[in-house]
Scaffold this motif. Structure first.
Motif, PDB file in Angstrom:
ATOM      1  N   LEU A 147       0.823  -1.208   0.000  1.00  0.00           N
ATOM      2  CA  LEU A 147       0.000   0.000   0.000  1.00  0.00           C
ATOM      3  C   LEU A 147       0.857   1.257   0.000  1.00  0.00           C
ATOM      4  N   VAL A 148       1.904   1.269   0.819  1.00  0.00           N
ATOM      5  CA  VAL A 148       2.766   2.443   0.940  1.00  0.00           C
ATOM      6  C   VAL A 148       3.682   2.585  -0.267  1.00  0.00           C
ATOM      7  N   THR A 149       4.318   1.496  -0.651  1.00  0.00           N
ATOM      8  CA  THR A 149       5.381   1.540  -1.654  1.00  0.00           C
ATOM      9  C   THR A 149       4.887   1.459  -3.099  1.00  0.00           C
ATOM     10  N   ASP A 150       3.911   0.615  -3.359  1.00  0.00           N
ATOM     11  CA  ASP A 150       3.536   0.330  -4.741  1.00  0.00           C
ATOM     12  C   ASP A 150       2.168   0.847  -5.174  1.00  0.00           C
ATOM     13  N   ILE A 157      -1.711   5.555   5.954  1.00  0.00           N
ATOM     14  CA  ILE A 157      -0.871   5.285   7.115  1.00  0.00           C
ATOM     15  C   ILE A 157      -0.384   6.602   7.728  1.00  0.00           C
ATOM     16  N   SER A 158       0.191   7.454   6.903  1.00  0.00           N
ATOM     17  CA  SER A 158       0.836   8.673   7.414  1.00  0.00           C
ATOM     18  C   SER A 158      -0.146   9.677   8.013  1.00  0.00           C
ATOM     19  N   SER A 159      -1.413   9.587   7.669  1.00  0.00           N
ATOM     20  CA  SER A 159      -2.403  10.527   8.208  1.00  0.00           C
ATOM     21  C   SER A 159      -2.869  10.160   9.613  1.00  0.00           C
ATOM     22  N   ARG A 160      -2.395   9.042  10.126  1.00  0.00           N
ATOM     23  CA  ARG A 160      -2.763   8.582  11.467  1.00  0.00           C
ATOM     24  C   ARG A 160      -1.487   8.487  12.305  1.00  0.00           C
ATOM     25  N   LYS A 161      -1.356   9.375  13.272  1.00  0.00           N
ATOM     26  CA  LYS A 161      -0.119   9.520  14.052  1.00  0.00           C
ATOM     27  C   LYS A 161       0.391   8.192  14.611  1.00  0.00           C
ATOM     28  N   HIS A 162      -0.453   7.432  15.266  1.00  0.00           N
ATOM     29  CA  HIS A 162      -0.004   6.212  15.928  1.00  0.00           C
ATOM     30  C   HIS A 162       0.186   5.064  14.934  1.00  0.00           C
ATOM     31  N   VAL A 163      -0.657   5.007  13.926  1.00  0.00           N
ATOM     32  CA  VAL A 163      -0.481   3.998  12.875  1.00  0.00           C
ATOM     33  C   VAL A 163       0.828   4.264  12.133  1.00  0.00           C
ATOM     34  N   LYS A 164       1.107   5.534  11.866  1.00  0.00           N
ATOM     35  CA  LYS A 164       2.363   5.907  11.201  1.00  0.00           C
ATOM     36  C   LYS A 164       3.566   5.487  12.029  1.00  0.00           C
ATOM     37  N   ALA A 165       3.546   5.774  13.330  1.00  0.00           N
ATOM     38  CA  ALA A 165       4.670   5.405  14.199  1.00  0.00           C
ATOM     39  C   ALA A 165       4.835   3.884  14.240  1.00  0.00           C
ATOM     40  N   TRP A 166       3.721   3.163  14.295  1.00  0.00           N
ATOM     41  CA  TRP A 166       3.744   1.693  14.283  1.00  0.00           C
ATOM     42  C   TRP A 166       4.354   1.185  12.977  1.00  0.00           C
ATOM     43  N   TRP A 167       3.886   1.722  11.854  1.00  0.00           N
ATOM     44  CA  TRP A 167       4.403   1.314  10.547  1.00  0.00           C
ATOM     45  C   TRP A 167       5.904   1.583  10.450  1.00  0.00           C
ATOM     46  N   GLU A 168       6.320   2.767  10.863  1.00  0.00           N
ATOM     47  CA  GLU A 168       7.746   3.101  10.798  1.00  0.00           C
ATOM     48  C   GLU A 168       8.571   2.156  11.662  1.00  0.00           C
ATOM     49  N   ASP A 169       8.032   1.775  12.800  1.00  0.00           N
ATOM     50  CA  ASP A 169       8.724   0.844  13.696  1.00  0.00           C
ATOM     51  C   ASP A 169       8.817  -0.547  13.067  1.00  0.00           C
ATOM     52  N   ILE A 170       7.680  -1.121  12.682  1.00  0.00           N
ATOM     53  CA  ILE A 170       7.708  -2.508  12.206  1.00  0.00           C
ATOM     54  C   ILE A 170       8.393  -2.646  10.850  1.00  0.00           C
ATOM     55  N   SER A 171       8.300  -1.632  10.011  1.00  0.00           N
ATOM     56  CA  SER A 171       8.937  -1.730   8.690  1.00  0.00           C
ATOM     57  C   SER A 171      10.431  -1.436   8.726  1.00  0.00           C
ATOM     58  N   SER A 172      10.919  -0.941   9.851  1.00  0.00           N
ATOM     59  CA  SER A 172      12.357  -0.677   9.962  1.00  0.00           C
ATOM     60  C   SER A 172      13.102  -1.820  10.653  1.00  0.00           C
ATOM     61  N   ARG A 173      12.399  -2.874  11.012  1.00  0.00           N
ATOM     62  CA  ARG A 173      13.043  -4.021  11.657  1.00  0.00           C
ATOM     63  C   ARG A 173      14.039  -4.652  10.678  1.00  0.00           C
ATOM     64  N   PRO A 174      15.219  -4.992  11.159  1.00  0.00           N
ATOM     65  CA  PRO A 174      16.246  -5.566  10.271  1.00  0.00           C
ATOM     66  C   PRO A 174      15.767  -6.787   9.486  1.00  0.00           C
ATOM     67  N   THR A 180      12.832  -7.832   2.365  1.00  0.00           N
ATOM     68  CA  THR A 180      12.390  -7.022   1.217  1.00  0.00           C
ATOM     69  C   THR A 180      13.550  -6.503   0.372  1.00  0.00           C
ATOM     70  N   GLY A 181      14.774  -6.837   0.786  1.00  0.00           N
ATOM     71  CA  GLY A 181      15.932  -6.362   0.039  1.00  0.00           C
ATOM     72  C   GLY A 181      16.216  -4.902   0.251  1.00  0.00           C
ATOM     73  N   LYS A 182      15.705  -4.326   1.334  1.00  0.00           N
ATOM     74  CA  LYS A 182      15.895  -2.902   1.615  1.00  0.00           C
ATOM     75  C   LYS A 182      17.037  -2.657   2.613  1.00  0.00           C
ATOM     76  N   THR A 183      17.830  -3.703   2.849  1.00  0.00           N
ATOM     77  CA  THR A 183      18.976  -3.555   3.752  1.00  0.00           C
ATOM     78  C   THR A 183      20.008  -2.663   3.070  1.00  0.00           C
ATOM     79  N   PRO A 184      20.484  -1.657   3.811  1.00  0.00           N
ATOM     80  CA  PRO A 184      21.470  -0.746   3.187  1.00  0.00           C
ATOM     81  C   PRO A 184      22.738  -1.467   2.782  1.00  0.00           C
TER      82      PRO A 184
END
Length: 184
Positions: A147-150, A157-174, A180-184
């Motif tokens: 939904l976010v990427t494609d 997601i971004s219009s909801r403060k807590h959902v956004k923070a949750w998404w940023e947290d869970i999607s940044s997990r190593p 997803t191949g998004k490892t730097p």
């Protein structure tokens, strides 16, 4: 790992249908056990590898019940509108069709209602089942990422403060970045 070529219909051939009579992905074989349905597979793997990394199922009976509750919410309330949006925006055009914008909008409205409930829940806890990352959060990652990427629906997601923070947290997990191949 065996790649199943969907574009040539390998998932509808007798060899694959012998493993998964519904002819859909995913399917796993672990020794004598063959499982299909992603949620059953995820729960099986979480139980099999319990104690080896993040505890995804909760430690107490009440935590386990909350993980199960929010896993059911994902399967029963979140998945349907999210997958319908994804199907219309990504799959239909790949198959040569045209996106049904009315279907997209109808499902966006359904998903907004679900995410409003998530916003309320996440205003009280860091993750859906409590203050610990669980299978309930993990199960949301694929469709949220699409939904976010494609799909261009990151505003849901971004219009909801807590959902956004949750998404940023869970999607940044190593592990998610690696998957997803998004490892730097």
């Amino acid at each position: 790992f065996v790649l199943v070529e969907l574009s040539v219909g390998a998932h509808k051939q007798p060899q694959y249908l012998a493993l998964n009579p519904f002819g859909v992905l995913p399917t796993i074989q672990d020794g004598d056990l063959t499982l299909f349905e992603s949620r059953a597979i995820a729960k099986y793997l979480a139980k099999k590898y319990e104690g080896q990394g993040t505890e995804l199922l909760g430690n107490s009976l009440s935590e386990q019940a909350l993980v199960e509750q929010w896993s059911q919410v994902e399967g029963q309330s979140f998945n349907s509108p999210a997958s319908a949006i994804l199907f219309q925006i990504l799959i239909v055009p790949m198959s040569g069709g045209s996106t049904d914008e009315a279907a997209v909008e109808m499902n966006v409205e359904k998903l907004k209602k679900v995410l409003d409930i998530y916003e309320e829940r996440l205003s009280k806890s860091k993750y859906l089942a409590g203050d610990f990352f669980s299978l309930a959060d993990l199960q949301h990652l694929p469709y949220l990422d699409y939904l976010v990427t494609d799909c261009g629906k990151g505003d849901l997601i971004s219009s909801r403060k807590h959902v956004k923070a949750w998404w940023e947290d869970i999607s940044s997990r190593p592990a998610w970045k690696k998957a997803t191949g998004k490892t730097p």
